[in-house]
Design a protein around this motif. Structure first.
Motif, PDB file in Angstrom:
ATOM      1  N   LEU A 191       0.824  -1.199   0.000  1.00  0.00           N
ATOM      2  CA  LEU A 191       0.000   0.000   0.000  1.00  0.00           C
ATOM      3  C   LEU A 191       0.864   1.259   0.000  1.00  0.00           C
ATOM      4  N   PHE A 192       1.898   1.270   0.818  1.00  0.00           N
ATOM      5  CA  PHE A 192       2.766   2.448   0.885  1.00  0.00           C
ATOM      6  C   PHE A 192       3.719   2.512  -0.315  1.00  0.00           C
ATOM      7  N   ALA A 193       3.961   1.365  -0.946  1.00  0.00           N
ATOM      8  CA  ALA A 193       4.701   1.389  -2.209  1.00  0.00           C
ATOM      9  C   ALA A 193       3.872   2.082  -3.291  1.00  0.00           C
ATOM     10  N   TYR A 194       2.550   1.830  -3.299  1.00  0.00           N
ATOM     11  CA  TYR A 194       1.662   2.551  -4.206  1.00  0.00           C
ATOM     12  C   TYR A 194       1.794   4.062  -3.990  1.00  0.00           C
ATOM     13  N   ALA A 195       1.804   4.471  -2.714  1.00  0.00           N
ATOM     14  CA  ALA A 195       1.848   5.894  -2.375  1.00  0.00           C
ATOM     15  C   ALA A 195       3.114   6.562  -2.896  1.00  0.00           C
ATOM     16  N   MET A 196       4.206   5.822  -2.956  1.00  0.00           N
ATOM     17  CA  MET A 196       5.453   6.368  -3.475  1.00  0.00           C
ATOM     18  C   MET A 196       5.535   6.235  -4.995  1.00  0.00           C
ATOM     19  N   ASN A 197       5.053   5.116  -5.534  1.00  0.00           N
ATOM     20  CA  ASN A 197       5.264   4.807  -6.944  1.00  0.00           C
ATOM     21  C   ASN A 197       4.444   5.680  -7.888  1.00  0.00           C
ATOM     22  N   PHE A 198       3.174   5.906  -7.584  1.00  0.00           N
ATOM     23  CA  PHE A 198       2.329   6.620  -8.538  1.00  0.00           C
ATOM     24  C   PHE A 198       2.799   8.057  -8.782  1.00  0.00           C
ATOM     25  N   PRO A 199       3.182   8.830  -7.741  1.00  0.00           N
ATOM     26  CA  PRO A 199       3.755  10.152  -8.031  1.00  0.00           C
ATOM     27  C   PRO A 199       5.050  10.079  -8.841  1.00  0.00           C
ATOM     28  N   ILE A 200       5.895   9.075  -8.527  1.00  0.00           N
ATOM     29  CA  ILE A 200       7.141   8.915  -9.299  1.00  0.00           C
ATOM     30  C   ILE A 200       6.814   8.653 -10.765  1.00  0.00           C
ATOM     31  N   ALA A 201       5.830   7.785 -11.011  1.00  0.00           N
ATOM     32  CA  ALA A 201       5.466   7.436 -12.386  1.00  0.00           C
ATOM     33  C   ALA A 201       4.997   8.663 -13.158  1.00  0.00           C
ATOM     34  N   LYS A 202       4.146   9.488 -12.545  1.00  0.00           N
ATOM     35  CA  LYS A 202       3.650  10.678 -13.233  1.00  0.00           C
ATOM     36  C   LYS A 202       4.773  11.693 -13.443  1.00  0.00           C
ATOM     37  N   PHE A 203       5.668  11.801 -12.467  1.00  0.00           N
ATOM     38  CA  PHE A 203       6.838  12.688 -12.567  1.00  0.00           C
ATOM     39  C   PHE A 203       7.707  12.303 -13.762  1.00  0.00           C
ATOM     40  N   LEU A 204       7.964  11.008 -13.929  1.00  0.00           N
ATOM     41  CA  LEU A 204       8.798  10.539 -15.041  1.00  0.00           C
ATOM     42  C   LEU A 204       8.054  10.605 -16.368  1.00  0.00           C
ATOM     43  N   GLN A 205       6.759  10.280 -16.357  1.00  0.00           N
ATOM     44  CA  GLN A 205       5.973  10.332 -17.590  1.00  0.00           C
ATOM     45  C   GLN A 205       5.950  11.742 -18.170  1.00  0.00           C
ATOM     46  N   ALA A 206       5.809  12.741 -17.304  1.00  0.00           N
ATOM     47  CA  ALA A 206       5.726  14.120 -17.775  1.00  0.00           C
ATOM     48  C   ALA A 206       6.985  14.531 -18.532  1.00  0.00           C
ATOM     49  N   GLN A 207       8.112  13.910 -18.195  1.00  0.00           N
ATOM     50  CA  GLN A 207       9.379  14.212 -18.862  1.00  0.00           C
ATOM     51  C   GLN A 207       9.685  13.227 -19.989  1.00  0.00           C
ATOM     52  N   SER A 208       8.744  12.332 -20.271  1.00  0.00           N
ATOM     53  CA  SER A 208       8.901  11.315 -21.318  1.00  0.00           C
ATOM     54  C   SER A 208      10.011  10.320 -21.013  1.00  0.00           C
ATOM     55  N   LYS A 209      10.311  10.114 -19.756  1.00  0.00           N
ATOM     56  CA  LYS A 209      11.335   9.131 -19.365  1.00  0.00           C
ATOM     57  C   LYS A 209      10.644   7.782 -19.125  1.00  0.00           C
ATOM     58  N   ILE A 210       9.974   7.313 -20.175  1.00  0.00           N
ATOM     59  CA  ILE A 210       9.151   6.112 -20.079  1.00  0.00           C
ATOM     60  C   ILE A 210       9.996   4.846 -20.191  1.00  0.00           C
ATOM     61  N   ILE A 211      11.041   4.893 -21.000  1.00  0.00           N
ATOM     62  CA  ILE A 211      11.850   3.684 -21.219  1.00  0.00           C
ATOM     63  C   ILE A 211      12.512   3.231 -19.923  1.00  0.00           C
ATOM     64  N   ALA A 212      12.975   4.177 -19.101  1.00  0.00           N
ATOM     65  CA  ALA A 212      13.572   3.812 -17.809  1.00  0.00           C
ATOM     66  C   ALA A 212      12.561   3.075 -16.943  1.00  0.00           C
ATOM     67  N   MET A 213      11.323   3.566 -16.918  1.00  0.00           N
ATOM     68  CA  MET A 213      10.265   2.893 -16.154  1.00  0.00           C
ATOM     69  C   MET A 213      10.007   1.488 -16.692  1.00  0.00           C
ATOM     70  N   ALA A 214       9.990   1.357 -18.014  1.00  0.00           N
ATOM     71  CA  ALA A 214       9.722   0.061 -18.635  1.00  0.00           C
ATOM     72  C   ALA A 214      10.810  -0.954 -18.290  1.00  0.00           C
ATOM     73  N   LEU A 215      12.070  -0.529 -18.356  1.00  0.00           N
ATOM     74  CA  LEU A 215      13.174  -1.437 -18.042  1.00  0.00           C
ATOM     75  C   LEU A 215      13.114  -1.900 -16.589  1.00  0.00           C
ATOM     76  N   ILE A 216      12.846  -0.972 -15.683  1.00  0.00           N
ATOM     77  CA  ILE A 216      12.768  -1.326 -14.264  1.00  0.00           C
ATOM     78  C   ILE A 216      11.608  -2.292 -14.017  1.00  0.00           C
ATOM     79  N   SER A 217      10.460  -2.034 -14.621  1.00  0.00           N
ATOM     80  CA  SER A 217       9.301  -2.910 -14.442  1.00  0.00           C
ATOM     81  C   SER A 217       9.548  -4.286 -15.044  1.00  0.00           C
TER      82      SER A 217
END
Length: 506
Positions: A191-217
């Motif tokens: 639950l607390f991982a959700y709380a940290m992850n979703f803001p990080i995801a939107k922060f990275l998406q806004a900068q188009s740093k999607i490939i880094a997220m994909a590799l980590i996932s």
């Protein structure tokens, strides 16, 4: 024209000329209301003729797929974490399978919708700030969202702590409620991982740093499958092993992304922790709540379909067949969610950069691309409707029911590949509160009552319930399409600048 300007989005780069765009937009906005707004000169020109349309569509499609492709992969990987744990739980025992299924769909599913929805506020704010060139604000926005979402996680933890009595209250058996309640307690770290992850995801998406997220996932998914097999089956840890691995997988994603950010990959977008994250929280909370309500109303809508099917005659076959269809729909929705994220980034970036015509055209490009993908997936299902049900069940009755539901499933996939794109436009433009009202009216005032009448009163059973709810989605899609069609995109670009200043640095 597009060929005369640099692409707005590229991994690891800041917006070309962002400082000049920011200065230009600020000057335009300071002159008064949006009637004085002047689009940035890098905006696309008017579309004159078919040749212009398809040229710009090709350019926009490249930008969308550049974002949507890795976003789809990321969504599929993260969606698969819970599915893999559930699969291995089925090899441990039937009660363990039921416990994980109920916890994933009811307790974690409920919290996931709230947390993802509240985190979606950053799609609006980070995207528009990045487009305007206010890169320093992105890190502040993310930290504010962490404050809000971790506070929300503390509230949602009540559902985890009291999961057993809550599940008994809604009619689950004592054995399943006890097992699922115990598993829910073990899953509190997620639950607390959700709380940290979703803001990080939107922060990275806004900068188009999607490939880094994909590799980590992707790495997280491989490790998750390996350690789930090792701990749950090989070492015999059962549900305890499943909880340990699932928690660890989500926190691996969080920590890896934080290392990527703290390592300097985001430049001026991350300058360290700041007490400014605790300032201007009230408006931020309002937008976060509006985002959560908007998304939860959509997520819970089709969850209600299975609930109502449980009260039909031959409920077991109805629920089993629906579960198979919802499982397929869930996988195809990951594609739609990828386009949802992509168009949200495109619209918010372009509005923030004072490119109203480009923002408008990105909606057209995203809708056409996502519709085409949905149509292809639907045709594949219809062509193989006699074969694919055997992959999920050996029961003749269930397979026949899935066969009969496939046309509805195919239409739903097509609609659900357009509707999330329109919702992404709404998030990118900051319309969450308006769309929440639309969702209440189309889904819960129109769709569900119509489905209950068709299913129970008219006697169409599960087809009637699904048809009514599908028509609610169609109406919602038409309303959103009308809203977008009537949108004054110059006014929205002006509002983007106002919003950045309102919730910006003091």
């Amino acid at each position: 024209m597009e060929s005369e300007r640099q692409p707005l989005l590229s991994i690891g780069d800041e917006v070309p000329g962002a400082e000049n765009q920011s200065h230009s937009l600020t000057n335009n906005l300071s002159k008064g209301p949006f009637s004085s707004f002047v689009a940035d000169e890098a905006d696309i020109g008017p579309i004159n003729g078919v040749q212009d349309f398809f040229r710009e569509l090709l350019v926009e499609s490249k930008k969308l797929w550049y974002l949507a492709g890795p976003a789809v992969f990321t969504s599929l990987c993260q969606y698969s974490l819970g599915a893999i744990t559930q699969t291995f739980a089925g090899h441990v025992g039937n009660l363990e399978l039921a416990a994980v299924s109920v916890e994933n769909s009811v307790i974690a599913g409920f919290s996931f919708g709230i947390m993802l929805g509240m985190g979606s506020a950053l799609e609006t704010l980070c995207g528009q700030a990045y487009g305007k060139g206010e890169l320093d604000m992105l890190g502040i926005y993310m930290q504010r969202s962490w404050v809000i979402l971790n506070t929300t996680a503390l509230i949602c933890s009540v559902f985890y702590i009291f999961a057993t009595p809550l599940l008994k209250l809604i009619g689950q058996t004592t054995a399943i409620s006890d097992a699922a309640g115990t598993f829910a307690l073990w899953m509190l770290p997620q639950l607390f991982a959700y709380a940290m992850n979703f803001p990080i995801a939107k922060f990275l998406q806004a900068q188009s740093k999607i490939i880094a997220m994909a590799l980590i996932s992707g790495v997280a998914l491989v490790l998750h499958a390996l350690f789930s097999w090792l701990l749950m089956l090989k070492l015999g840890w059962g549900l305890v092993g499943g909880a340990v691995v699932l928690n660890a997988s989500w926190w691996f994603i969080v920590v890896a992304q934080l290392m990527y950010i703290f390592g300097g990959a985001c430049g001026r977008a991350w300058t360290g922790f700041s007490w400014k994250a605790f300032q201007n929280l009230s408006g931020f909370v309002q937008l976060s709540i509006a985002s959560a309500v908007m998304l939860c109303l959509e997520v819970w809508y089709f969850m209600a379909l299975i609930l109502f099917a449980g009260y039909l005659k031959n409920a077991e076959f109805a629920v089993d067949s629906l579960s198979i269809c919802m499982n397929i729909l869930g996988w195809t929705l990951m594609v739609a969610f990828g386009f949802n994220a992509a168009v949200s980034v495109r619209v918010s970036n372009e509005l923030g950069a004072a490119h109203p015509r480009t923002a408008k055209f990105s909606v057209v490009g995203a809708t056409m691309n996502s519709f085409s993908v949905g149509l292809i997936l639907s045709l594949i299902l219809v062509i193989f409707r006699g074969e694919y049900p055997s992959l999920f069940s050996g029961s003749t009755e269930v397979k026949d029911a899935v066969y009969q539901l496939t046309p509805l499933l195919a239409v739903t996939i097509i609609i659900d590949n357009v509707q999330p794109v329109l919702s992404g436009v709404a998030v990118g433009a900051g319309w969450q509160a308006y769309v929440a009202y639309v969702n209440v009216g189309c889904y819960y005032v129109f769709g569900i009552p119509l489905g209950l009448v068709l299913g129970y009163k008219i006697g169409l059973g599960v087809k009637g319930i699904w048809l009514g709810m599908l028509l609610g989605t169609v109406v919602q899609t038409l309303v959103l399409s009308l809203m977008i069609y009537k949108t004054d995109w110059k006014k929205e670009a002006s509002k983007a600048g106002d919003r950045i200043r309102q919730w910006g640095l003091p």
